[in-house]
Design an enzyme around this catalytic site. Structure first.
Site, PDB file in Angstrom:
ATOM      1  N   CYS A 241       0.844  -1.197   0.000  1.00 10.21           N
ATOM      2  CA  CYS A 241       0.000   0.000   0.000  1.00 10.21           C
ATOM      3  C   CYS A 241       0.882   1.251   0.000  1.00 10.21           C
ATOM      4  O   CYS A 241       1.876   1.323   0.723  1.00 10.21           O
ATOM      5  CB  CYS A 241      -0.914  -0.009   1.228  1.00 10.21           C
ATOM      6  SG  CYS A 241      -2.063   1.382   1.216  1.00 10.21           S
TER       7      CYS A 241
ATOM      8  N   CYS B 165       0.596   4.726   6.920  1.00 12.19           N
ATOM      9  CA  CYS B 165      -0.017   4.532   8.248  1.00 12.19           C
ATOM     10  C   CYS B 165       0.962   3.776   9.158  1.00 12.19           C
ATOM     11  O   CYS B 165       1.334   2.631   8.851  1.00 12.19           O
ATOM     12  CB  CYS B 165      -1.320   3.764   8.099  1.00 12.19           C
ATOM     13  SG  CYS B 165      -2.374   4.436   6.802  1.00 12.19           S
TER      14      CYS B 165
ATOM     15  N   CYS C 294       0.394   0.087  10.292  1.00 12.74           N
ATOM     16  CA  CYS C 294      -0.101  -0.933   9.361  1.00 12.74           C
ATOM     17  C   CYS C 294       1.005  -1.766   8.723  1.00 12.74           C
ATOM     18  O   CYS C 294       1.916  -1.235   8.078  1.00 12.74           O
ATOM     19  CB  CYS C 294      -0.936  -0.267   8.276  1.00 12.74           C
ATOM     20  SG  CYS C 294      -1.720  -1.490   7.204  1.00 12.74           S
TER      21      CYS C 294
ATOM     22  N   CYS D 191     -16.859  -9.059   5.405  1.00 17.35           N
ATOM     23  CA  CYS D 191     -16.162  -7.792   5.166  1.00 17.35           C
ATOM     24  C   CYS D 191     -14.923  -8.044   4.317  1.00 17.35           C
ATOM     25  O   CYS D 191     -14.134  -8.937   4.634  1.00 17.35           O
ATOM     26  CB  CYS D 191     -15.705  -7.170   6.483  1.00 17.35           C
ATOM     27  SG  CYS D 191     -17.002  -7.031   7.705  1.00 17.35           S
TER      28      CYS D 191
ATOM     29  N   CYS E 186     -19.723  -5.747   3.648  1.00 21.09           N
ATOM     30  CA  CYS E 186     -18.982  -4.546   4.037  1.00 21.09           C
ATOM     31  C   CYS E 186     -17.681  -4.561   3.252  1.00 21.09           C
ATOM     32  O   CYS E 186     -17.094  -5.622   3.061  1.00 21.09           O
ATOM     33  CB  CYS E 186     -18.677  -4.579   5.537  1.00 21.09           C
ATOM     34  SG  CYS E 186     -17.671  -3.179   6.104  1.00 21.09           S
TER      35      CYS E 186
ATOM     36  N   CYS F 283     -19.356   2.324   8.762  1.00 23.32           N
ATOM     37  CA  CYS F 283     -18.603   1.599   9.790  1.00 23.32           C
ATOM     38  C   CYS F 283     -17.328   2.402   9.990  1.00 23.32           C
ATOM     39  O   CYS F 283     -16.485   2.473   9.095  1.00 23.32           O
ATOM     40  CB  CYS F 283     -18.290   0.185   9.305  1.00 23.32           C
ATOM     41  SG  CYS F 283     -17.184  -0.713  10.417  1.00 23.32           S
TER      42      CYS F 283
ATOM     43  N   ARG G 217     -17.819  -2.667  17.816  1.00 23.98           N
ATOM     44  CA  ARG G 217     -17.048  -3.898  17.581  1.00 23.98           C
ATOM     45  C   ARG G 217     -15.736  -3.919  18.348  1.00 23.98           C
ATOM     46  O   ARG G 217     -14.905  -3.016  18.208  1.00 23.98           O
ATOM     47  CB  ARG G 217     -16.768  -4.079  16.090  1.00 23.98           C
ATOM     48  CG  ARG G 217     -16.029  -5.386  15.807  1.00 23.98           C
ATOM     49  CD  ARG G 217     -15.949  -5.717  14.345  1.00 23.98           C
ATOM     50  NE  ARG G 217     -17.255  -5.725  13.748  1.00 23.98           N
ATOM     51  CZ  ARG G 217     -17.546  -5.148  12.586  1.00 23.98           C
ATOM     52  NH1 ARG G 217     -16.614  -4.544  11.904  1.00 23.98           N
ATOM     53  NH2 ARG G 217     -18.756  -5.203  12.110  1.00 23.98           N
TER      54      ARG G 217
HETATM   55  N1  SAM Z   1      -6.689   0.649   3.130  1.00 23.31           N
HETATM   56  C1  SAM Z   1      -7.956   0.871   3.665  1.00 23.31           C
HETATM   57  C2  SAM Z   1      -7.967   1.979   4.701  1.00 23.31           C
HETATM   58  O1  SAM Z   1      -6.940   2.262   5.287  1.00 23.31           O
HETATM   59  O2  SAM Z   1      -9.046   2.534   4.920  1.00 23.31           O
HETATM   60  C3  SAM Z   1      -8.600  -0.374   4.236  1.00 23.31           C
HETATM   61  C4  SAM Z   1      -7.786  -1.368   5.027  1.00 23.31           C
HETATM   62  S1  SAM Z   1      -7.061  -0.800   6.540  1.00 23.31           S
HETATM   63  C5  SAM Z   1      -6.035  -2.149   6.963  1.00 23.31           C
HETATM   64  C6  SAM Z   1      -8.434  -0.807   7.694  1.00 23.31           C
HETATM   65  C7  SAM Z   1      -8.166  -0.432   9.116  1.00 23.31           C
HETATM   66  O3  SAM Z   1      -7.466  -1.467   9.788  1.00 23.31           O
HETATM   67  C8  SAM Z   1      -7.338   0.789   9.404  1.00 23.31           C
HETATM   68  O4  SAM Z   1      -8.043   1.980   9.266  1.00 23.31           O
HETATM   69  C9  SAM Z   1      -6.948   0.576  10.858  1.00 23.31           C
HETATM   70  O5  SAM Z   1      -7.905   1.156  11.718  1.00 23.31           O
HETATM   71  C10 SAM Z   1      -6.979  -0.949  11.006  1.00 23.31           C
HETATM   72  N2  SAM Z   1      -5.636  -1.488  11.262  1.00 23.31           N
HETATM   73  C11 SAM Z   1      -4.643  -1.648  10.362  1.00 23.31           C
HETATM   74  N3  SAM Z   1      -3.531  -2.135  10.950  1.00 23.31           N
HETATM   75  C12 SAM Z   1      -3.836  -2.300  12.256  1.00 23.31           C
HETATM   76  C13 SAM Z   1      -3.095  -2.760  13.380  1.00 23.31           C
HETATM   77  N4  SAM Z   1      -1.816  -3.134  13.275  1.00 23.31           N
HETATM   78  N5  SAM Z   1      -3.712  -2.806  14.586  1.00 23.31           N
HETATM   79  C14 SAM Z   1      -5.010  -2.416  14.705  1.00 23.31           C
HETATM   80  N6  SAM Z   1      -5.752  -1.962  13.672  1.00 23.31           N
HETATM   81  C15 SAM Z   1      -5.170  -1.897  12.467  1.00 23.31           C
HETATM   82 FE1  SF4 Z   2      -2.829   1.203   3.364  1.00 28.21          FE
HETATM   83 FE2  SF4 Z   2      -2.767   0.004   5.730  1.00 28.21          FE
HETATM   84 FE3  SF4 Z   2      -3.044   2.634   5.595  1.00 28.21          FE
HETATM   85 FE4  SF4 Z   2      -5.091   1.020   4.785  1.00 28.21          FE
HETATM   86  S1  SF4 Z   2      -4.274   1.222   6.852  1.00 28.21           S
HETATM   87  S2  SF4 Z   2      -4.287   2.849   3.739  1.00 28.21           S
HETATM   88  S3  SF4 Z   2      -3.893  -0.697   3.948  1.00 28.21           S
HETATM   89  S4  SF4 Z   2      -1.243   1.454   4.924  1.00 28.21           S
END
Ligand code: SAM
Ligand code: SF4
Ligand code: DTB
Length: 331
Positions: free
Chosen positions: A59, A63, A66, A104, A135, A195, A267
């Site tokens: 990606c 973040c 992530c 989802c 979802c 959500c 949730r």
């Molecule tokens: N890329 C899209 C986005 O960021 O909206 C969808 C997938 S992203 C992985 C969805 C959510 O997963 C993120 O907004 C975050 O809240 C959660 N998430 C990702 N990594 C995480 C982690 N290590 N621990 C807890 N929540 C996590």
């Molecule tokens: Fe990409 Fe992870 Fe950020 Fe979603 S949360 S935008 S998958 S880096």
């Protein structure tokens, strides 16, 4: 004993009034959250959603939490392609057989292209045809894209605010809070249920946690579904070594979300593998009434389904009766 009154200005929560809730003695806070919970939801029911990653890793976003960001070096095996329709359908059927109510699908995109959306739309239609709720979480959406998803019959779009506006810049620099709010508005305007939640344990202060909850509760209307994630600290991400949040503070966050968003389905989301059964029971007592049900989240582990079934049985929790729950919310 009387529970502390909380100031609500013209029905709007602010950081001060939400912080005041956080500062309430633990027992009073949980008692109040239970009361709100029982006024708006069946007391002993939990909604079950199963999650599938339909496009994993690489990606472009940064973040800090992530494992799927290409900015971090984690052990994750990336997938260049989107999952095949048959793979998705097989996973959804299996989830339905195990008792999941909603399927989802998550993709590691900043935002989908129209071509990518074509594939997702096929998936949504096929999963809906199985009789499940759908979802998706695909990153940022333009209004027309939200409308296309709605036309395909999508029930929920997941897009998290993640943290407070003040702390957000420490966690993500490649898109703004405003970007997130704009996507949420497009989703809401298209008539898709929202959500939207966040993550606890990013290194934020209590005030910043209160800032996240105030933002969520002040969305007009507030989200139908609110995932509260406990950070899964993944090796190779910048947050791998952030100290875990105190367990009671996490439970408080659930309770405050319950009180400020009485009708939302809350949730208890990522991070359950590190929680004891007792801690999860406290979260349910504080008002959580939904979990991800399945052995994996997107890229990290979730409790085994059998373990969750046992936990629910020990607590006398049943799978949510969705029709009864919908009626309870409108009555
Ligand atoms: N890329 C899209 C986005 O960021 O909206 C969808 C997938 S992203 C992985 C969805 C959510 O997963 C993120 O907004 C975050 O809240 C959660 N998430 C990702 N990594 C995480 C982690 N290590 N621990 C807890 N929540 C996590
Ligand atoms: Fe990409 Fe992870 Fe950020 Fe979603 S949360 S935008 S998958 S880096
Ligand atoms: C949400 O709030 N939590 C889920 C779902 N929405 C998409 C994702 C949790 C991801 C945890 C880290 C992983 O498994 O990659």
């Amino acid at each position: 004993m009387e529970v502390t009154a909380v100031s609500r200005e013209a029905g709007v929560w602010n950081i001060a009034s939400v912080t005041e809730l956080f500062d309430t003695p633990f027992m009073d806070l949980i008692y109040r959250a239970q009361q709100v919970h029982r006024d708006h939801h069946p007391a002993n029911q939990v909604q079950l959603s199963t999650l599938m990653s339909i496009k994993t890793g690489a990606c472009t976003e940064d973040c800090a939490y992530c494992p799927q960001s290409k900015h971090h070096e984690t052990d994750l095996a990336e997938e260049a392609r989107i999952a095949k329709l048959e793979e998705v359908l097989a996973a959804a059927r299996a989830a339905r057989e195990q008792g999941a109510q909603r399927f989802c699908m998550g993709a590691a995109w900043r935002s989908p292209t129209e071509r990518q959306l074509d594939d997702v739309i096929e998936m949504v239609q096929a999963v809906k045809a199985l009789g499940m709720e759908t979802c998706v979480t695909l990153g940022m959406l333009k209004p027309g894209q939200a409308q296309r998803l709605r036309d395909a019959g999508l029930d929920y779009y997941n897009h998290n605010l993640d943290t407070s506006p003040e702390f957000y810049g420490n966690i993500i620099t490649t898109r703004t809070y405003e970007d997130r709010l704009n996507t949420l508005e497009s989703v809401r305007d298209a008539g898709i249920k929202v959500c939207c939640g966040g993550i606890v344990g990013l290194g934020e202060s209590r005030r910043e946690r209160a800032g996240l909850i105030a933002q969520l509760a002040n969305l007009n209307p507030y989200p139908e579904s609110v995932p509260i994630n406990n950070l899964v600290r993944v090796e190779g991400t910048p947050l791998a070594d952030v100290p875990a949040v105190d367990e009671f503070e996490f439970v408080r966050t659930i309770a405050v979300a319950r009180i400020t968003m009485p009708e939302a389905v809350l949730r208890l989301s990522a991070g359950r593998t590190d929680m004891s059964d007792t801690m999860q029971a406290l979260c349910f007592m504080a008002g959580a009434n939904s979990i991800f049900y399945g052995d994996e989240l997107l890229t990290t582990a979730n409790p085994q389904q059998e373990k969750d079934r046992q936990l629910m049985e020990r607590l006398g929790l049943e799978v949510m009766d969705m029709q009864a729950a919908a009626q309870a919310c409108t009555s």
